[in-house]
Design an enzyme around this catalytic site. Structure first.
Site, PDB file in Angstrom:
ATOM      1  N   HIS A 237     -10.367   1.192   0.358  1.00 44.24           N
ATOM      2  CA  HIS A 237     -10.200   1.988   1.421  1.00 44.24           C
ATOM      3  C   HIS A 237     -11.371   1.891   2.556  1.00 44.24           C
ATOM      4  CE1 HIS A 237      -9.383   5.821   3.779  1.00 44.24           C
ATOM      5  NE2 HIS A 237     -10.712   5.730   3.732  1.00 44.24           N
TER       6      HIS A 237
ATOM      7  N   ASP B 103       1.299   3.524   3.267  1.00 41.73           N
ATOM      8  CA  ASP B 103       0.617   4.484   3.052  1.00 41.73           C
ATOM      9  C   ASP B 103       0.898   5.836   3.337  1.00 41.73           C
ATOM     10  OD1 ASP B 103      -2.013   5.635   1.983  1.00 41.73           O
ATOM     11  OD2 ASP B 103      -2.945   5.543   4.039  1.00 41.73           O
TER      12      ASP B 103
ATOM     13  N   LYS C 152      -9.338   0.221  -7.223  1.00 44.30           N
ATOM     14  CA  LYS C 152      -9.380   0.736  -5.831  1.00 44.30           C
ATOM     15  C   LYS C 152     -10.709   1.520  -5.711  1.00 44.30           C
ATOM     16  CE  LYS C 152      -7.431   3.214  -1.794  1.00 44.30           C
ATOM     17  NZ  LYS C 152      -6.351   4.132  -1.358  1.00 44.30           N
TER      18      LYS C 152
ATOM     19  N   HIS D 181      -6.288  -0.569   5.514  1.00 42.28           N
ATOM     20  CA  HIS D 181      -6.418   0.200   6.867  1.00 42.28           C
ATOM     21  C   HIS D 181      -7.387  -0.662   7.785  1.00 42.28           C
ATOM     22  CE1 HIS D 181      -4.893   3.446   4.414  1.00 42.28           C
ATOM     23  NE2 HIS D 181      -6.248   3.423   3.360  1.00 42.28           N
TER      24      HIS D 181
ATOM     25  N   HIS E  20       0.748  -1.224   0.035  1.00 45.61           N
ATOM     26  CA  HIS E  20      -0.027  -0.053  -0.078  1.00 45.61           C
ATOM     27  C   HIS E  20       0.937   1.109   0.002  1.00 45.61           C
ATOM     28  CE1 HIS E  20      -3.954   1.954   0.950  1.00 45.61           C
ATOM     29  NE2 HIS E  20      -3.028   2.962   1.071  1.00 45.61           N
TER      30      HIS E  20
ATOM     31  N   HIS F  21       1.812   5.201  -2.484  1.00 46.32           N
ATOM     32  CA  HIS F  21       1.295   6.248  -3.363  1.00 46.32           C
ATOM     33  C   HIS F  21       2.801   6.622  -3.711  1.00 46.32           C
ATOM     34  CE1 HIS F  21      -2.834   5.511  -2.179  1.00 46.32           C
ATOM     35  NE2 HIS F  21      -2.418   5.571  -0.902  1.00 46.32           N
TER      36      HIS F  21
END
Length: 408
Positions: A228, A320, A187, A248, A68, A70
């Site tokens: 998410h 994340d 996602k 999460h 996970h 970005h």
């Protein structure tokens, strides 16, 4: 476009090679040829022209996988990315990816932001960094977690990690478009979040019919959906819709654990990001309103991980992180060690993550035929997981596709 040249054969001698599935070491050598693991065992013969390195008993693990990330989140002020030059974002993404590789992460799953261009640039050797399994732009309802607009803003900017899609036909079209561009997964934002300006963390987002429509589109082309989601209500709705991976999950309960096990789904906790956001978020651009939301999920995350681990949920490693906080990527190992034994944390970052990526046998293993993505440590992480949390001090060698990409 040009393909990355194959490295010369590489023979690692006298290592302790970890099988993360069994949690056992085998003493011996590892030979990489044409970017793949060709052979392991004692007394492996070096082919002509091979580079030979004596590890002198070093501990050899598969390259790490962060499920996970970005890589385009160059700031914690996500709304600002919509008006930032993509060339500027790409340049900083390359720097972020190089840092990930230096920490031993030879593959990552990007769950909003990265696209086929970044993945291709890495594969071609134009960007130094981990292999990128990308999802393109995440799907968000209007006012959902992926909607970075403030109350007075108009259309979502074109360069954003998410796209707005409302209604069954719109989410089908959006999913098809991301899949057209080669996404490895889709996602969806199934609950409120910390970084979004206009929603509540305890909200649920997308109708069940919308969620099922996205799942249908992904499954039609043999892809999957990750969501998410924080609360048990949001997580359970996503699982009932057929979503394979929950991101999460800080506020899950026993019913969520049961559903995760029943549906054979994955949970990807990202505990380090809340620790980092609370400590440094405002310094790296997190708006004040988002910073105030962090406490809602910070303390609950470790309890949720403990609940999931004891309940037998399949867990993958994720972080994340945003902006300048990417440097804390390895701290997740230390945080999880509060409730998990080291071998299970290592599995989450190797063989379990590879299974989530549908790359089992290719990544997360030292078996013959796998990509020669390898890290070497100067101590046993099964005795001290802190070695992985401090790669600059304890990871003398990182190898990707059979080539040494970092050495101390």
């Amino acid at each position: 476009m040009t393909a990355r040249p194959e490295p010369q054969p590489l023979l690692l001698r006298n290592g302790r090679l970890l099988d993360p599935v069994t949690g056992t070491y085998a003493e011996g050598d590892l030979l990489a040829v044409d970017g793949r693991i060709a052979e392991t065992g004692p007394g492996v013969t070096a082919p002509a022209g091979a580079e030979v390195r004596d590890l002198r008993g070093g501990f050899v693990l598969p390259g790490l996988i962060d499920a996970h990330v970005h890589v385009t989140a160059i700031t914690a002020d996500l709304a600002s990315l919509g008006t930032t030059s993509p060339f500027y974002i790409g340049a900083h993404a390359a720097r972020i990816m190089g840092g990930m590789l230096d920490r031993g992460f030879t593959a990552v799953r990007d769950v909003a932001g990265a696209d086929y261009g970044i993945a291709a640039a890495q594969a071609d050797g134009a960007i130094r960094g981990p292999r990128v399994f990308f999802g393109g732009r995440a799907l968000s309802q209007t006012g959902g977690h992926g909607d970075d607009r403030g109350p007075g803003a108009d259309p979502l900017p074109a360069w954003s990690g998410s796209r707005i899609a409302d209604g069954i036909e719109a989410v089908r079209a959006a999913a098809r478009d991301e899949l057209r561009k080669g996404s490895h997964h889709i996602k969806v934002m199934a609950s409120g979040g910390v970084a979004s300006p206009t929603d509540r963390i305890d909200s649920v987002q997308y109708s069940m019919d919308e969620l099922r429509a996205v799942v249908d589109e992904a499954q039609a082309v043999n892809r999957y959906v990750c969501a998410h989601a924080y609360t048990a209500r949001a997580v359970n709705r996503a699982l009932e819709a057929g979503i394979r991976s929950i991101e999460h999950g800080n506020l899950i309960d026993a019913s969520s654990v049961s559903l995760l096990v029943e549906r054979d789904a994955f949970l990807v906790p990202t505990l380090v990001t809340y620790w980092a956001l609370k400590k440094e978020g405002r310094q790296f651009g997190l708006p004040e309103g988002s910073w105030r939301k962090v406490d809602e999920v910070l303390d609950a995350g470790l309890s949720a991980l403990d609940l999931a681990y004891r309940g037998g949920v399949r867990l993958a490693y994720g972080t994340d992180l945003l902006g300048g906080m990417h440097r804390h990527q390895s701290e997740e190992f230390r945080i999880r060690a509060q409730v998990q034994p080291p071998i299970d944390i290592v599995r989450a970052a190797t063989c379990a993550a590879a299974e989530l990526l549908r790359a089992e046998g290719q990544l997360g293993t030292l078996a013959a035929g796998a990509h020669a993505d390898v890290i070497v440590l100067d101590g046993d992480p099964l005795q001290d997981i802190g070695l992985l949390a401090d790669p600059a001090a304890h990871m003398p060698l990182v190898i990707q596709a059979g080539a040494v990409v970092r050495q101390r």
